[in-house]
Design an enzyme around this catalytic site. Structure first.
Site, PDB file in Angstrom:
ATOM      1  CB  CYS A   1      -0.944   0.012   1.204  1.00 49.55           C
ATOM      2  SG  CYS A   1      -0.154  -0.437   2.761  1.00 49.55           S
TER       3      CYS A   1
ATOM      4  CG  HIS B   1      -0.950   4.162   4.490  1.00 52.80           C
ATOM      5  ND1 HIS B   1      -1.576   3.868   5.668  1.00 52.80           N
ATOM      6  CD2 HIS B   1      -0.466   2.983   4.009  1.00 52.80           C
ATOM      7  CE1 HIS B   1      -1.493   2.557   5.897  1.00 52.80           C
ATOM      8  NE2 HIS B   1      -0.831   2.000   4.903  1.00 52.80           N
TER       9      HIS B   1
END
Lengths: 349, 349
Positions: free
Chosen positions: B131, B251
């Site tokens: 990710c 994130h």
């Protein structure tokens, strides 16, 4: 009869940092003969306990500093600009925790582990650096001494207490609201006096202080300029990205450095930091030992771990630096400066 | 009579990413004739809704893949290692979201905005990157194309959902306990299978995945190695420090880069990113506009802001990159790979 010791004034005695200053003076058993606690008109009249004795906080004005030996200021830049010169005029030495005088050429900017000697040329005012700068230079100075230092790139993970007591309350109440699925309106962070306010609970805000024309924030420029001044390295390459995260107290920093010397191993860097003043090495990856903000609260030290050699550059290293932003980042560094002034005979009891 | 379209299988259908994959397949109106939802024995029997229809999740075994055209795997590395080859043997193309095959020379590692062409040499399995890698390369590739790229230093601010549904629950229950002054015992983060577990609420943990001998974590080495593979740049200098912060989803990354070309201005970088596929530029400091995790949740894009020119190096730039780690970081990139396979005629309905 007066007790032997100094007349100490704390300006901003009711604030988050002021409270820590008073507690630190007590913990360190600083030689105080007389304590004067000052604040703005809004907070005057409040009672503060020092060594079991209750003190009433008074409104800070020029005359408040008559007879004061050391005045610790932490009541905002405008208060320092107005009253620090008044305190100096009356014979006090000022340790100022605001950014008012930090880049003034006539004012030393001091972290005792790094440049205590700069206290010797003070002209009445000594500036306490920005919290995020202090913990970084404490960790970098021993490395610079041993191996030289060329370049620093830092990304910060900063706690809300750096923005004051209201920001702490905002984080707590917002976190509660998010968990309960309730509405809330951000009012303090990222910068109380700026136009827009954003959620800090379960979020990360890449803005601390306002923006400058060059796209960096004032907080980022403080880290850049103050690091060069404290370390006496105008030529040092420094860049910073400052980010607020939902932590109450304890700033963390991911730091990449390039040193002068070639062939330095991780163990060499660890060995230097292990014996460095003010530094605690917490670096055992196999045991999952590394610094974290939740562990540093209430401690005066700067914690360093996650030391790695860069995989591409022989002179590159990565570090993770954590410290209590209210203590080493503010109150403890200020009291430590006061202790150094005494030790060096620059203030006499 | 069967609907026109593909037979798609989702392995790990009840997990945090699996659920997002099913939702993304629905949102994109992916041409599905038959949907097979698979999981471990533990989760089998659960019901999942797709386009208003209820599907029962079945235990994943080799025979489950008979007749499957595309299988999206997100049930852990060991499941992928065992069952992905079985699916391929039965004629399926596998898009694997685990780290099982990412660095395998026979497996393309694909982010469609960056290296869609690599799909053409697949041998049955296509790996979906980590990710934190995906969102970074989406932002860096347009810069590389325009100006060249030499060096990348990234510090991450990663959400707990990357560690699964249990980690989300742990953050929420811990935050509640801290606010109420109650005791709690960390059990999941930083790494469920590692020896020690630490508080994540109101903290920052500089460990994601386990540690390697060189002091870097596996997460950090994934970012380093996968970035080089996806961008076809084995010579690229990349370093990463990966940190978990108390954010549920989204994130963030503070990234420093050095480019090849000299004399590039901030506006040149902005102009390139403004037109880049999958990128949304959010960069107006004067208006306090910059990406934040709380704003990116549920969106497929990669958000880039805080673009600054380094004050010391003409070829240095700083960026702040944010994306939904469950979408572009996982589910959306996997479905996007499936869409590319169709578009390129590598899978036929």
């Amino acid at each position: 009869m007066e007790q032997k010791g100094l007349h100490v004034a704390v300006v901003g005695a009711t604030g988050a940092v002021g409270q820590q200053m008073i507690q630190t003076l007590e913990n360190r058993n600083f030689p105080i003969a007389k304590l004067t606690l000052l604040s703005s008109e809004r907070s005057a009249g409040k009672k503060v306990v020092f060594k079991g004795e209750e003190f009433e906080v008074q409104v800070a004005k020029p005359e408040s500093f008559e007879g004061v030996d050391i005045a610790l200021f932490s009541a905002g830049g405008s208060v320092s600009k107005e009253l620090a010169p008044e305190a100096v005029k009356r014979g006090a030495v000022v340790v100022d925790n605001t950014s008012a005088f930090r880049m003034d050429e006539n004012v030393p900017l001091v972290v005792p582990e790094v440049n205590e000697e700069d206290l010797k040329w003070h002209n009445g005012i000594i500036a306490n650096p920005n919290c995020s700068t202090i913990q970084m230079v404490v960790a970098l100075e021993p490395i610079r001494k041993a191996f030289g230092l060329k370049k620093v790139i830092v990304s910060t993970y900063q706690a809300v207490s750096g923005a004051g007591a209201q920001a702490i309350e905002e984080l707590k109440s917002q976190a509660k609201a998010v968990l309960e699925g309730k509405e809330f309106t951000p009012e303090i962070l990222p910068v109380k006096s700026d136009k827009k306010h954003y959620q800090i609970a379960f979020n990360a805000i890449p803005q601390i202080d306002k923006f400058q024309e060059n796209g960096f924030t004032f907080e980022e420029m403080k880290m850049i300029n103050e690091t060069k001044k404290i370390m006496h390295m105008p030529e040092l390459e420094v860049a910073a990205t400052c980010v607020r995260i939902p932590v109450i107290t304890g700033h963390s920093e991911s730091v990449y450095i390039e040193i002068e010397k070639a062939g330095v191993a991780i163990e060499d860097v660890k060995s230097v930091l292990k014996d460095a003043p003010g530094v605690v090495l917490q670096d055992e990856p196999a045991e999952q030992i590394y610094p974290m903000p939740a562990d540093c609260v209430g401690k005066n030290d700067v914690f360093v771990g996650r030391i790695r050699k860069d995989l591409d550059r022989d002179n590159g290293f990565h570090l993770w630096i954590v410290s209590d932003n209210l203590l080493k980042g503010a109150a403890w560094n200020s009291v430590q400066i006061a202790e150094s002034l005494l030790k060096l005979g620059l203030v006499k009891a």
